[in-house]
Scaffold this motif. Structure first.
Motif, PDB file in Angstrom:
ATOM      1  N   GLN A   1       1.045   6.623  -6.839  1.00  0.00           N
ATOM      2  CA  GLN A   1       0.240   7.689  -6.946  1.00  0.00           C
ATOM      3  C   GLN A   1       0.961   8.987  -7.061  1.00  0.00           C
ATOM      4  O   GLN A   1       0.359   9.927  -7.827  1.00  0.00           O
ATOM      5  CB  GLN A   1      -0.787   7.514  -6.077  1.00  0.00           C
ATOM      6  CG  GLN A   1      -2.276   8.484  -6.209  1.00  0.00           C
ATOM      7  CD  GLN A   1      -3.160   7.909  -5.231  1.00  0.00           C
ATOM      8  OE1 GLN A   1      -2.964   7.423  -4.232  1.00  0.00           O
ATOM      9  NE2 GLN A   1      -4.407   8.689  -5.346  1.00  0.00           N
TER      10      GLN A   1
ATOM     11  N   LEU B   1       0.853  -1.184  -0.044  1.00  0.00           N
ATOM     12  CA  LEU B   1      -0.098  -0.046  -0.150  1.00  0.00           C
ATOM     13  C   LEU B   1       0.849   1.190  -0.088  1.00  0.00           C
ATOM     14  O   LEU B   1       0.721   2.272  -0.444  1.00  0.00           O
ATOM     15  CB  LEU B   1      -1.026  -0.105   1.217  1.00  0.00           C
ATOM     16  CG  LEU B   1      -1.877  -1.047   1.103  1.00  0.00           C
ATOM     17  CD1 LEU B   1      -2.860  -1.220   2.369  1.00  0.00           C
ATOM     18  CD2 LEU B   1      -2.993  -0.739  -0.131  1.00  0.00           C
ATOM     19  N   ASN B   2       1.967   1.090   0.813  1.00  0.00           N
ATOM     20  CA  ASN B   2       2.877   2.304   0.751  1.00  0.00           C
ATOM     21  C   ASN B   2       3.442   2.419  -0.656  1.00  0.00           C
ATOM     22  O   ASN B   2       3.562   3.802  -1.164  1.00  0.00           O
ATOM     23  CB  ASN B   2       3.972   2.301   1.755  1.00  0.00           C
ATOM     24  CG  ASN B   2       3.575   2.422   3.369  1.00  0.00           C
ATOM     25  OD1 ASN B   2       2.522   3.031   3.252  1.00  0.00           O
ATOM     26  ND2 ASN B   2       4.198   1.967   4.082  1.00  0.00           N
TER      27      ASN B   2
ATOM     28  N   LYS C   1       0.846   4.060  -2.881  1.00  0.00           N
ATOM     29  CA  LYS C   1       0.790   5.422  -2.723  1.00  0.00           C
ATOM     30  C   LYS C   1       1.901   6.276  -3.394  1.00  0.00           C
ATOM     31  O   LYS C   1       1.686   7.374  -3.734  1.00  0.00           O
ATOM     32  CB  LYS C   1       0.462   5.684  -1.098  1.00  0.00           C
ATOM     33  CG  LYS C   1      -0.650   5.086  -0.538  1.00  0.00           C
ATOM     34  CD  LYS C   1      -0.801   5.349   1.051  1.00  0.00           C
ATOM     35  CE  LYS C   1      -2.065   4.743   1.256  1.00  0.00           C
ATOM     36  NZ  LYS C   1      -2.121   4.996   3.078  1.00  0.00           N
ATOM     37  N   ARG C   2       3.238   5.953  -3.337  1.00  0.00           N
ATOM     38  CA  ARG C   2       4.224   6.490  -3.672  1.00  0.00           C
ATOM     39  C   ARG C   2       4.114   6.787  -5.452  1.00  0.00           C
ATOM     40  O   ARG C   2       4.248   7.815  -5.912  1.00  0.00           O
ATOM     41  CB  ARG C   2       5.424   5.885  -3.292  1.00  0.00           C
ATOM     42  CG  ARG C   2       6.128   6.292  -1.813  1.00  0.00           C
ATOM     43  CD  ARG C   2       7.507   5.858  -1.679  1.00  0.00           C
ATOM     44  NE  ARG C   2       7.837   4.559  -2.235  1.00  0.00           N
ATOM     45  CZ  ARG C   2       7.599   3.341  -1.146  1.00  0.00           C
ATOM     46  NH1 ARG C   2       7.097   3.684   0.175  1.00  0.00           N
ATOM     47  NH2 ARG C   2       7.944   2.206  -1.536  1.00  0.00           N
TER      48      ARG C   2
END
Length: 91
Positions: A19, A12-13, A16-17
């Protein structure tokens, strides 16, 4: 899908990066930035996405096929070999 809490959080991290990188590309396009830096950022996003895809696919292989392959392989070397082969296609 990674099932352990650590793997799920890491995936998930990473997304997000990615994104955030895509949003940076969008801002650059809206601002009319030069093409070369935008293309470099796009290549970085593609590499990051391929890396994430390889990680999730590796997790899938190990979770879904481990039991089936272990029945035929004594030490799980076939699983490692398959995962390595799949990762090589994303580089």
């Amino acid at each position: 899908m990674p099932h352990s809490p650590e793997d799920k959080k890491r995936a998930l991290n990473r997304i997000k990066r990615i994104q955030g990188q895509c949003e940076g590309i969008q801002r650059s396009l809206e601002a009319g930035a030069d093409c070369a830096p935008i293309l470099m950022q796009m290549a970085a996003v593609r590499g990051a996405m391929n890396s994430l895809m390889a990680e999730i696919l590796d997790s899938y292989i190990r979770e879904e096929f481990a039991g089936k392959l272990r029945e035929e392989s004594e030490n799980g070397a076939d699983i490692d070999e398959l995962a390595k082969l799949v990762r090589s296609y994303f580089k």
